[in-house]
Design an enzyme around this catalytic site. Structure first.
Site, PDB file in Angstrom:
ATOM      1  N   ALA A  60     -84.071   2.107 119.180  1.00 13.10           N
ATOM      2  CA  ALA A  60     -84.150   3.279 118.325  1.00 13.10           C
ATOM      3  C   ALA A  60     -82.818   3.903 117.870  1.00 13.10           C
ATOM      4  CB  ALA A  60     -84.778   4.424 119.339  1.00 13.10           C
ATOM      5  N   GLY A  92     -87.831  -8.233 126.415  1.00  9.95           N
ATOM      6  CA  GLY A  92     -88.099  -9.603 126.388  1.00  9.95           C
ATOM      7  C   GLY A  92     -88.221  -9.924 124.641  1.00  9.95           C
ATOM      8  N   ARG A 339    -102.439  -3.184 129.569  1.00 11.63           N
ATOM      9  CA  ARG A 339    -101.573  -3.332 130.724  1.00 11.63           C
ATOM     10  C   ARG A 339    -102.156  -2.195 131.747  1.00 11.63           C
ATOM     11  NH1 ARG A 339     -95.743  -2.895 127.899  1.00 11.63           N
ATOM     12  NH2 ARG A 339     -95.531  -5.239 127.598  1.00 11.63           N
ATOM     13  N   GLU A 478     -88.280   5.558 122.922  1.00 10.60           N
ATOM     14  CA  GLU A 478     -89.143   6.078 124.352  1.00 10.60           C
ATOM     15  C   GLU A 478     -88.669   7.465 124.609  1.00 10.60           C
ATOM     16  OE1 GLU A 478     -88.588   2.830 127.404  1.00 10.60           O
ATOM     17  OE2 GLU A 478     -89.638   4.245 128.753  1.00 10.60           O
TER      18      GLU A 478
HETATM   19  C1  LIG Z   1     -87.233  -5.332 131.194  1.00 13.21           C
HETATM   20  C2  LIG Z   1     -87.929  -5.079 130.175  1.00 13.21           C
HETATM   21  C3  LIG Z   1     -88.707  -5.801 129.071  1.00 13.21           C
HETATM   22  C4  LIG Z   1     -89.283  -5.281 127.884  1.00 13.21           C
HETATM   23  N1  LIG Z   1     -89.863  -6.004 126.999  1.00 13.21           N
HETATM   24  C5  LIG Z   1     -90.333  -5.470 126.071  1.00 13.21           C
HETATM   25  C6  LIG Z   1     -90.873  -6.285 124.950  1.00 13.21           C
HETATM   26  O1  LIG Z   1     -90.578  -7.551 124.870  1.00 13.21           O
HETATM   27  N2  LIG Z   1     -91.301  -5.538 123.691  1.00 13.21           N
HETATM   28  C7  LIG Z   1     -91.474  -4.265 123.722  1.00 13.21           C
HETATM   29  O2  LIG Z   1     -91.922  -3.814 122.870  1.00 13.21           O
HETATM   30  N3  LIG Z   1     -91.093  -3.496 124.786  1.00 13.21           N
HETATM   31  C8  LIG Z   1     -90.500  -3.950 125.833  1.00 13.21           C
HETATM   32  N4  LIG Z   1     -89.702  -3.369 126.908  1.00 13.21           N
HETATM   33  C9  LIG Z   1     -89.850  -1.791 126.490  1.00 13.21           C
HETATM   34  C10 LIG Z   1     -88.579  -1.368 125.514  1.00 13.21           C
HETATM   35  O3  LIG Z   1     -87.545  -2.413 125.898  1.00 13.21           O
HETATM   36  C11 LIG Z   1     -88.196  -0.147 125.614  1.00 13.21           C
HETATM   37  O4  LIG Z   1     -89.199   0.600 125.573  1.00 13.21           O
HETATM   38  C12 LIG Z   1     -87.134   0.075 124.555  1.00 13.21           C
HETATM   39  O5  LIG Z   1     -85.814  -0.691 124.762  1.00 13.21           O
HETATM   40  C13 LIG Z   1     -86.615   1.428 124.233  1.00 13.21           C
HETATM   41  O6  LIG Z   1     -85.629   1.769 123.670  1.00 13.21           O
HETATM   42  P1  LIG Z   1     -85.029   2.886 123.370  1.00 13.21           P
HETATM   43  O7  LIG Z   1     -84.047   2.651 122.128  1.00 13.21           O
HETATM   44  O8  LIG Z   1     -85.753   4.000 123.152  1.00 13.21           O
HETATM   45  O9  LIG Z   1     -84.374   3.151 124.570  1.00 13.21           O
HETATM   46  P2  LIG Z   1     -83.159   2.548 125.311  1.00 13.21           P
HETATM   47  O10 LIG Z   1     -83.049   0.899 124.887  1.00 13.21           O
HETATM   48  O11 LIG Z   1     -83.275   2.572 126.827  1.00 13.21           O
HETATM   49  O12 LIG Z   1     -81.732   3.121 125.156  1.00 13.21           O
HETATM   50  C14 LIG Z   1     -81.642   4.350 125.690  1.00 13.21           C
HETATM   51  C15 LIG Z   1     -80.124   4.597 125.854  1.00 13.21           C
HETATM   52  O13 LIG Z   1     -79.648   5.863 126.036  1.00 13.21           O
HETATM   53  C16 LIG Z   1     -78.542   5.930 126.604  1.00 13.21           C
HETATM   54  N5  LIG Z   1     -78.612   7.297 127.244  1.00 13.21           N
HETATM   55  C17 LIG Z   1     -79.599   7.940 128.079  1.00 13.21           C
HETATM   56  N6  LIG Z   1     -79.123   9.191 128.119  1.00 13.21           N
HETATM   57  C18 LIG Z   1     -78.091   9.518 127.736  1.00 13.21           C
HETATM   58  C19 LIG Z   1     -76.859  10.617 127.608  1.00 13.21           C
HETATM   59  N7  LIG Z   1     -77.003  11.662 128.421  1.00 13.21           N
HETATM   60  N8  LIG Z   1     -75.759  10.332 126.753  1.00 13.21           N
HETATM   61  C20 LIG Z   1     -75.617   9.238 126.658  1.00 13.21           C
HETATM   62  N9  LIG Z   1     -76.423   8.042 126.462  1.00 13.21           N
HETATM   63  C21 LIG Z   1     -77.699   8.261 126.908  1.00 13.21           C
HETATM   64  C22 LIG Z   1     -79.002   5.033 127.965  1.00 13.21           C
HETATM   65  O14 LIG Z   1     -77.638   4.520 128.584  1.00 13.21           O
HETATM   66  C23 LIG Z   1     -79.533   3.909 127.154  1.00 13.21           C
HETATM   67  O15 LIG Z   1     -78.583   2.696 126.701  1.00 13.21           O
HETATM   68  C24 LIG Z   1     -89.328  -3.948 127.974  1.00 13.21           C
HETATM   69  C25 LIG Z   1     -88.655  -2.956 128.954  1.00 13.21           C
HETATM   70  C26 LIG Z   1     -87.764  -3.492 129.854  1.00 13.21           C
HETATM   71  C27 LIG Z   1     -87.249  -2.527 130.694  1.00 13.21           C
END
Ligand SMILES: Cc1cc2nc3c(=O)[nH]c(=O)nc-3n(C[C@H](O)[C@H](O)[C@H](O)COP(=O)(O)OP(=O)(O)OC[C@H]3O[C@@H](n4cnc5c(N)ncnc54)[C@H](O)[C@@H]3O)c2cc1C
Length: 519
Positions: A60, A92, A339, A478
């Protein structure tokens, strides 16, 4: 609020949060400190000023950053962790896409409407339909956008549980890093600045309540919650919160799901806690569906985190094998249900003492042929190999004759095109005739938070009291709640992150700027 009032409020919130954590009798994965938002009285200067600041560097955050730079904004990405990418980089790499070129090539008929329908069904109708449609509408174009930065997909489409057709493309590397790395490269090429170990502590608002920046700790070490030097970051157009979920925050998740104790481990990265969510709540954001916390049904109790079993199961066992109760050698659920249904069935299967009975998932060499983690799983003895079904039965102490009968029944269902036991879709299924066999024990782990802050179609965060947007505050990925309802389908988090990140960026770019003083 004056500076001393701000500090006072900060201290009292801190006390409250510590009491809250003690009250649930659990320890949060990281700190519980909370700082209240502060108004920027007297035109105080900022240490750093940008048009847009993105907090979080996952799908995101990086999609928002690249899109905002493409819209001509000056952009900073901050992340509290020592490596960029959060859950996204350990993920993944499987993305749900309605109407991909690969689907068309393989003759798979799909549509945005069908994807919406599948996600609604899995979400038990609790989904935020407007945001759900917004995400599904843009998956195909976003996949092409990612390809433009060098993202490469495997040349086939996978069928994940709960999707009515195969619609998963997976990054060549079988990892979200295969998407995050090209996005970081693209961001840097477009002039986006990136700072790691920089943690958002509290928001800074102007007199009207508009978010104009935040207090942060730089050179922060996440395992020491108050570490780092205090700095003020200013954002002329606003802040995009792409801060992910709280799967590792045992204290917070237990408030909403008391049974999710520390006995349940998580697939998430160690920084996946609720600190950023709490800051948005302190500002008045409306948190929705916080009790909807997903357990991944494909993980193994024989290794930590996502490990090697998850990919083996999603690409092998579930679509091309079967899962049985070791006591009976019989299947007991639809391996391609969503799931929530699968995890619930697995968790409910216990012995007379209430102890877990780990199901055995297995497939043969043909079914496992696309599992890149097979070799590692075998090496670490998480995945086991057996030459024939008798050997497989004895590996897990299963009744051999019953197991062989189950396999014969399964093969009949595949031949006739109808699963008489559980009505599983058979588009990707294969007959299980020839060994060798590959098998794992399974047990779910905390994987994804369907809950988060409520946003509107511009990805602006909505206030609890008014249901109006909070000026200058956007959220994506997320960190937001509602899109998936009660249960997210596999591959839909990448779709959500990329689409909503870009959506937030396009809308913030159109916002008016405020003038901020830089120190
Ligand atoms: C092992 C694993 C495998 C997965 N495989 C899949 C898949 O194959 N396909 C799929 O669709 N989904 C998958 N998911 C789900 C998906 O990866 C996550 O929902 C997605 O990565 C979330 O993306 P995001 O950018 O919202 O948050 P994230 O990628 O979690 O990034 C959030 C970031 O914000 C930072 N942050 C938080 N609070 C603060 C703060 N106060 N100050 C500064 N930084 C902060 C964190 O350190 C982090 O780096 C998987 C999840 C996991 C854990």
């Amino acid at each position: 609020m004056s500076k001393s009032e701000c500090n006072h409020a900060r201290r009292s919130m801190l006390k409250k949060s510590i009491t809250l954590a003690a009250g649930v009798g659990a320890t949060a994965a990281t700190g519980t400190t909370l700082a209240t938002p502060c108004a920027n009285k007297g035109d105080q200067a900022f240490d750093h000023v940008y048009d847009v600041i993105v907090v979080g560097s996952g799908f995101a955050g990086m999609s928002a950053a690249v899109q905002a730079a493409e819209e001509g904004q000056s952009v900073l990405v901050v992340d509290k962790m020592p490596v960029f990418g959060g859950n996204s980089t350990i993920n993944g790499g499987a993305m749900a896409i309605a109407g991909s070129a690969t689907q068309k090539e393989k003759g798979i008929s799909d549509s945005v409407e069908l994807m919406v329908q599948d996600m609604l069904e899995s979400g038990r109708g609790m989904n935020d339909v407007e945001m759900l449609k917004l995400v599904c509408q843009d998956t195909a174009s976003s996949a092409i956008w990612l390809e433009g930065f060098g993202v490469e997909w495997k040349p086939f489409v996978q069928h994940f549980g709960g999707h009515s057709v195969p619609r998963i493309l997976q990054a060549k590397q079988s990892s979200g890093a295969g998407i995050i790395r090209p996005l970081i490269k693209a961001a840097e090429a477009k002039g986006v600045e990136m700072k790691k170990q920089t943690k958002l502590e509290s928001f800074i608002t102007d007199d009207s309540g508009r978010v104009i920046g935040f207090n942060a700790l730089v050179n922060h070490r996440y395992e020491r919650p108050s570490s780092g030097e205090a700095k003020r970051f200013g954002a002329r157009k606003g802040v995009i919160m792409a801060t992910g979920g709280f799967g590792q925050d045992i204290a917070f998740r237990q408030i909403h799901q008391p049974k999710m104790t520390d006995e349940l481990t998580s697939t998430n990265h160690p920084g996946a806690n609720a600190d950023a969510l709490k800051q948005m709540m302190l500002l008045g954001a409306n948190p929705v569906h916080l009790d909807q916390i997903q357990l991944g049904p494909w993980t193994s109790p024989d290794e930590k985190g996502f490990g090697t079993a998850s990919q083996f199961n999603t690409i092998g066992t579930f679509p091309k094998g079967i899962v049985v109760d070791p006591r009976s050698g019989q299947r007991y659920f639809n391996e391609l249900a969503d799931r929530r249904e699968r995890a619930t069935k697995i968790m409910q299967n216990r012995d007379e003492k209430g102890q877990p009975v780990y199901p055995i998932g297995f497939t043969n060499a043909e079914g496992a042929s696309r599992a890149q983690t097979l070799e590692w799983g075998l090496k670490y003895d998480v995945i086991k190999k057996a030459e024939n079904l008798d050997d497989l039965a004895s590996l897990y102490d299963m009744p051999a004759e019953a197991l062989k009968q189950q396999v014969a029944d399964w093969n009949k269902y595949v031949r006739q095109g109808k699963d008489e036991q559980f009505g599983r879709p058979l588009a990707s299924a294969i007959e299980l005739n020839l060994g060798p066999w590959y098998a794992v024990r399974m047990w779910p782990k905390v994987h994804y938070c369907m809950g988060g802050v409520r946003v509107n179609a511009k990805s602006e965060v909505l206030a609890l009291l008014t249901d109006q947007h909070i000026e200058g505050l956007y959220a994506a990925g997320e960190a937001t709640g509602g899109i998936h309802g009660a249960s997210r389908l596999g591959g839909c988090a990448i779709a959500e992150g990329v689409v909503t990140g870009r959506n937030a960026a396009r809308n913030i770019a159109n916002k008016n700027s405020v003038t901020l003083k830089q120190a």
